[in-house]
Design an enzyme around this catalytic site. Sequence first.
Site, PDB file in Angstrom:
ATOM      1  N   ALA A  69       0.814  -1.227   0.000  1.00  0.00           N
ATOM      2  CA  ALA A  69       0.000   0.000   0.000  1.00  0.00           C
ATOM      3  C   ALA A  69       0.840   1.266   0.000  1.00  0.00           C
ATOM      4  O   ALA A  69       0.412   2.282  -0.542  1.00  0.00           O
ATOM      5  CB  ALA A  69      -0.928  -0.009   1.204  1.00  0.00           C
ATOM      6  N   THR A  70       2.018   1.228   0.590  1.00  0.00           N
ATOM      7  CA  THR A  70       2.862   2.431   0.564  1.00  0.00           C
ATOM      8  C   THR A  70       3.156   2.794  -0.884  1.00  0.00           C
ATOM      9  O   THR A  70       3.036   3.945  -1.293  1.00  0.00           O
ATOM     10  CB  THR A  70       4.163   2.190   1.358  1.00  0.00           C
ATOM     11  OG1 THR A  70       3.810   1.871   2.701  1.00  0.00           O
ATOM     12  CG2 THR A  70       5.060   3.410   1.342  1.00  0.00           C
ATOM     13  N   HIS A 201      -0.527  -8.186   3.022  1.00  0.00           N
ATOM     14  CA  HIS A 201      -0.199  -8.754   4.341  1.00  0.00           C
ATOM     15  C   HIS A 201      -1.207  -8.374   5.423  1.00  0.00           C
ATOM     16  O   HIS A 201      -1.124  -8.868   6.549  1.00  0.00           O
ATOM     17  CB  HIS A 201       1.232  -8.394   4.752  1.00  0.00           C
ATOM     18  CG  HIS A 201       1.448  -6.962   5.144  1.00  0.00           C
ATOM     19  ND1 HIS A 201       1.483  -6.559   6.455  1.00  0.00           N
ATOM     20  CD2 HIS A 201       1.649  -5.849   4.409  1.00  0.00           C
ATOM     21  CE1 HIS A 201       1.714  -5.252   6.500  1.00  0.00           C
ATOM     22  NE2 HIS A 201       1.817  -4.801   5.266  1.00  0.00           N
ATOM     23  N   THR A 237      10.153  -6.602 -13.167  1.00  0.00           N
ATOM     24  CA  THR A 237       9.691  -7.990 -13.282  1.00  0.00           C
ATOM     25  C   THR A 237       8.721  -8.307 -12.149  1.00  0.00           C
ATOM     26  O   THR A 237       8.993  -8.019 -10.984  1.00  0.00           O
ATOM     27  CB  THR A 237      10.895  -8.961 -13.259  1.00  0.00           C
ATOM     28  OG1 THR A 237      11.753  -8.588 -14.325  1.00  0.00           O
ATOM     29  CG2 THR A 237      10.457 -10.400 -13.421  1.00  0.00           C
ATOM     30  N   CYS A 323       3.876   1.350  12.205  1.00  0.00           N
ATOM     31  CA  CYS A 323       5.036   2.112  11.732  1.00  0.00           C
ATOM     32  C   CYS A 323       5.343   3.316  12.605  1.00  0.00           C
ATOM     33  O   CYS A 323       6.436   3.846  12.551  1.00  0.00           O
ATOM     34  CB  CYS A 323       4.845   2.534  10.285  1.00  0.00           C
ATOM     35  SG  CYS A 323       3.282   3.299  10.030  1.00  0.00           S
TER      36      CYS A 323
HETATM   37  N1  PLP Z   1      -2.362   2.460   4.816  1.00  0.00           N
HETATM   38  C1  PLP Z   1      -2.887   1.979   5.953  1.00  0.00           C
HETATM   39  C2  PLP Z   1      -4.243   2.439   6.391  1.00  0.00           C
HETATM   40  C3  PLP Z   1      -2.178   1.051   6.724  1.00  0.00           C
HETATM   41  O1  PLP Z   1      -2.706   0.572   7.848  1.00  0.00           O
HETATM   42  C4  PLP Z   1      -0.896   0.635   6.264  1.00  0.00           C
HETATM   43  C5  PLP Z   1      -0.091  -0.317   7.092  1.00  0.00           C
HETATM   44  O2  PLP Z   1      -0.072  -0.264   8.286  1.00  0.00           O
HETATM   45  C6  PLP Z   1      -0.400   1.153   5.066  1.00  0.00           C
HETATM   46  C7  PLP Z   1      -1.165   2.067   4.378  1.00  0.00           C
HETATM   47  C8  PLP Z   1       0.942   0.752   4.526  1.00  0.00           C
HETATM   48  O3  PLP Z   1       0.908  -0.550   4.039  1.00  0.00           O
HETATM   49  P1  PLP Z   1       2.256  -1.327   3.625  1.00  0.00           P
HETATM   50  O4  PLP Z   1       3.103  -1.366   4.857  1.00  0.00           O
HETATM   51  O5  PLP Z   1       1.817  -2.649   3.195  1.00  0.00           O
HETATM   52  O6  PLP Z   1       2.904  -0.561   2.554  1.00  0.00           O
END
Ligand code: PLP
Length: 382
Positions: A69-70, A201, A237, A323
Amino acid sequence: MVYLDNGATTAPYPEVVETMKEVLQTYYGNPSSLHHLGVQSEKVLKQSRELTAKFLEVSPGEIVFTSGATESNNTAIKGIAFQYQNRGKHIITSAVEHPAVLDVCKQLQDIFGVRLTVLPVDSKGMVRLDDLKQAITDETILVSIMFVNNEVGSIQPIQEIGNYLKSFPKIFFHVDAVQAFGKIPVKPETLGIDLLSLSAHKFHGPKGTGILYVRKGTQLTPLLVGGGQEAKFRPGTENLAGIVGMVKAMRLTQQKLKDQPDALKRMRNRLVEGLQGLEGCYINSPEEGAPHILNLSVPGVKSEVLLHSLEDKGIYVSTKSACSSKLDRPSRVLMEMGLGEERARSALRISLSYENTIDEMDYFITTMKQVVPQLKQMLNVR
Ligand code: PLP
């Protein structure tokens, strides 16, 4: 062990691990290679894209596989800001976004001259549609609002925002739906969403794999350039084993939501009821929030202290988002909700998955009832 930190990450399903192992061993051909092995891998990739699209009720051409997602959030937000800079340079987001959205917007503000509006939230952690309406200008190119808040579980009014933005065809709507998938229905097309981010994940898939839904016709300036994979939105890839593992996890998770639509809510309700009698324990999550997240505080007892006391009893929870949990700051989300520094410094997030049980909830409640009075006495908290 009682694992109640599923908002941070989930254990991959054994079936996911098995499938990934098989893909790594069998489909190691590069999907771009012209020979038989490459063609086989490409076929698996195509099937994975089709299945992902089916789960989200969109078209396969609208699915971009990413590393999580980041990356999805960065690709969407920066991609729109760069691509449509001649249209305007105003972005609207909310004060309770994950840093993978908020800090991306701030970076664009600092180094790219984007004007940023950060919408406040109410005491339930919700943005108000009226605030959004007032923030929109002729320069607005993007609205980025999360679906479910990762710390307290507030569900934002995505349908209302999506409907409202339909009358602004030049504004794109991005939704970070990381904490929503598998817990509540996520259908980007019917919600009026142009871009949507997911991370495998968080739903028992592998780490380092994610999705960006890009509505047909939306252009993005890619962050990376290279081999042209993923319709040039995300060259490199493909992580085929990760993608197949993620699709498997999507299928299993969606099945759980279908088969046991109330399972998470029942566990969350049990926690709320069980903790009601515990003096000095406050629930920070809104009642109508997502079924898998419960945020609570014991003012006077710092989050870390309670977290480690629970850990000593075999229970794993979070202080805030994974995080930011190592930063010694009160929860930004709780501060934005106006709950005050004391509640924000003592907050714990309990996050559930379909793998948890009611017995585990009962163990958590019993342990809290044991540990909290002891800590309060030790720390001289009234
Ligand atoms: N967005 C939200 C709402 C999240 O809870 C998280 C992870 O904690 C992320 C984005 C980031 O996801 P990733 O660590 O898989 O990049």
